[in-house]
Structure formats: C-alpha cells, structure tokens
Design a protein around this motif. Sequence first.
Motif, mmCIF file in Angstrom:
data_model
loop_
_atom_site.group_PDB
_atom_site.id
_atom_site.type_symbol
_atom_site.label_atom_id
_atom_site.label_comp_id
_atom_site.label_asym_id
_atom_site.label_seq_id
_atom_site.Cartn_x
_atom_site.Cartn_y
_atom_site.Cartn_z
ATOM 1 N N MET A 161 42.156 23.201 34.179
ATOM 2 C CA MET A 161 43.481 23.780 34.101
ATOM 3 C C MET A 161 43.745 24.177 32.656
ATOM 4 N N LEU A 162 44.531 25.217 32.504
ATOM 5 C CA LEU A 162 44.922 25.679 31.182
ATOM 6 C C LEU A 162 46.419 25.945 31.156
ATOM 7 N N ARG A 163 46.978 25.912 29.959
ATOM 8 C CA ARG A 163 48.384 26.254 29.743
ATOM 9 C C ARG A 163 48.481 27.762 29.490
ATOM 10 N N PRO A 164 49.649 28.359 29.703
ATOM 11 C CA PRO A 164 49.803 29.805 29.514
ATOM 12 C C PRO A 164 49.507 30.278 28.095
ATOM 13 N N ASN A 165 49.662 29.399 27.107
ATOM 14 C CA ASN A 165 49.423 29.798 25.722
ATOM 15 C C ASN A 165 47.954 29.694 25.311
ATOM 16 N N ALA A 166 47.097 29.242 26.214
ATOM 17 C CA ALA A 166 45.651 29.193 25.922
ATOM 18 C C ALA A 166 45.144 30.615 25.732
ATOM 19 N N SER A 167 44.117 30.755 24.922
ATOM 20 C CA SER A 167 43.582 32.094 24.652
ATOM 21 C C SER A 167 42.679 32.570 25.785
ATOM 22 N N LEU A 168 42.502 33.873 25.850
ATOM 23 C CA LEU A 168 41.558 34.437 26.814
ATOM 24 C C LEU A 168 40.148 33.943 26.523
ATOM 25 N N GLY A 169 39.848 33.729 25.244
ATOM 26 C CA GLY A 169 38.546 33.170 24.880
ATOM 27 C C GLY A 169 38.349 31.798 25.492
ATOM 28 N N ASP A 170 39.396 30.960 25.460
ATOM 29 C CA ASP A 170 39.335 29.631 26.082
ATOM 30 C C ASP A 170 39.104 29.755 27.585
ATOM 31 N N ALA A 171 39.813 30.696 28.213
ATOM 32 C CA ALA A 171 39.673 30.890 29.659
ATOM 33 C C ALA A 171 38.262 31.337 30.015
ATOM 34 N N LEU A 172 37.741 32.283 29.270
ATOM 35 C CA LEU A 172 36.390 32.784 29.534
ATOM 36 C C LEU A 172 35.362 31.671 29.349
ATOM 37 N N SER A 173 35.497 30.889 28.286
ATOM 38 C CA SER A 173 34.577 29.776 28.047
ATOM 39 C C SER A 173 34.620 28.764 29.190
ATOM 40 N N LEU A 174 35.817 28.430 29.648
ATOM 41 C CA LEU A 174 35.953 27.467 30.739
ATOM 42 C C LEU A 174 35.359 28.005 32.036
ATOM 43 N N LEU A 175 35.599 29.273 32.335
ATOM 44 C CA LEU A 175 35.028 29.873 33.543
ATOM 45 C C LEU A 175 33.503 29.775 33.525
ATOM 46 N N ILE A 176 32.911 30.040 32.362
ATOM 47 C CA ILE A 176 31.451 30.022 32.245
ATOM 48 C C ILE A 176 30.917 28.591 32.259
ATOM 49 N N GLN A 177 31.493 27.719 31.434
ATOM 50 C CA GLN A 177 30.996 26.346 31.317
ATOM 51 C C GLN A 177 31.149 25.552 32.605
ATOM 52 N N ALA A 178 32.292 25.709 33.269
ATOM 53 C CA ALA A 178 32.540 24.945 34.492
ATOM 54 C C ALA A 178 31.940 25.615 35.730
ATOM 55 N N GLU A 179 31.421 26.842 35.546
ATOM 56 C CA GLU A 179 30.847 27.603 36.645
ATOM 57 C C GLU A 179 31.822 27.727 37.814
ATOM 58 N N VAL A 180 33.051 28.151 37.466
ATOM 59 C CA VAL A 180 34.089 28.369 38.473
ATOM 60 C C VAL A 180 34.542 29.815 38.396
#
Length: 131
Positions: free
Chosen positions: A1-20
């Motif tokens: 889960m992420l907060r709305p103020n998280a960066s797109l870079g954080d979102a992209l990293s999480l999508l890749i690392q968590a394989e979701v």
Amino acid sequence: MLRPNASLGDALSLLIQAEVSSIPIVDDNDSLLDIYSRRDIIALVKDKAYARISLDRFSIHQALLLGRDANFPCGLHNGQRCHMCLRSDSLHKVMERLANPGVRRLVVVEAGSRRVEGIISIGDVFRFLLS
C-alpha cells in the motif's frame, strides 16, 4: 500500500519488486482511497507524459488527477477504478464481481472503514479452484 503523496518512482519500484499489477492507495488509517496500476503507468507512457514529469517528484495523487483531466488524451480514469469486496463475501459473490468486464482484481476491505485487508485477483481464484 502507498499513500497519495508517494512518488511515481516509489509506485513503479513497488510494482516491480512485489511483482504485482496494482497497489492500493490509502489514507493514514489504511482506508482505501484509490488504486494505482500498471495500466496507469502504461497510459503515461502511451501519451508521452513521462517525458514531461519527474518520476521521483511527481506524486501518485498528481498522476491520478492528471488521469482525470479531460485534456489528457488517454484518460487514466475511465469508469470505476476500485472494485471491492469484504472478507466475509462468498466465493460465488467474488467470482460474480470478477466476471464483470474490465474487473481484474478486487480490493478486500473491512466493512465500514474501507481499511484494506488485501487484493484478490482472477488468478488467485483460479489457483484456489485448481488446487
């Protein structure tokens, strides 16, 4: 889960690392606000918006607002984004919701608070049925 103020870079990293394929966007109480998915990032690439933004300085909230902008050609926000279910929902009810066109996953939320408990995908249901 992420907060709305998280960066797109954080979102992209999480999508890749968590394989979701998607990440729930939650408030300070972990209650569901929205969802950010690979499709949202693909829309940014498709419309070349990535060339105009810095992934580390552009927040998920800003990206979601961009998607709601009628002037944004691809439109990240077409129809309902968050499809939900409760932990107490029957398998039949979950399968009915997942059978709707465009629904790939359900965010499992707590009744009343919309606090995120997890995500269930069509693949999860198939794996369960075939096990």
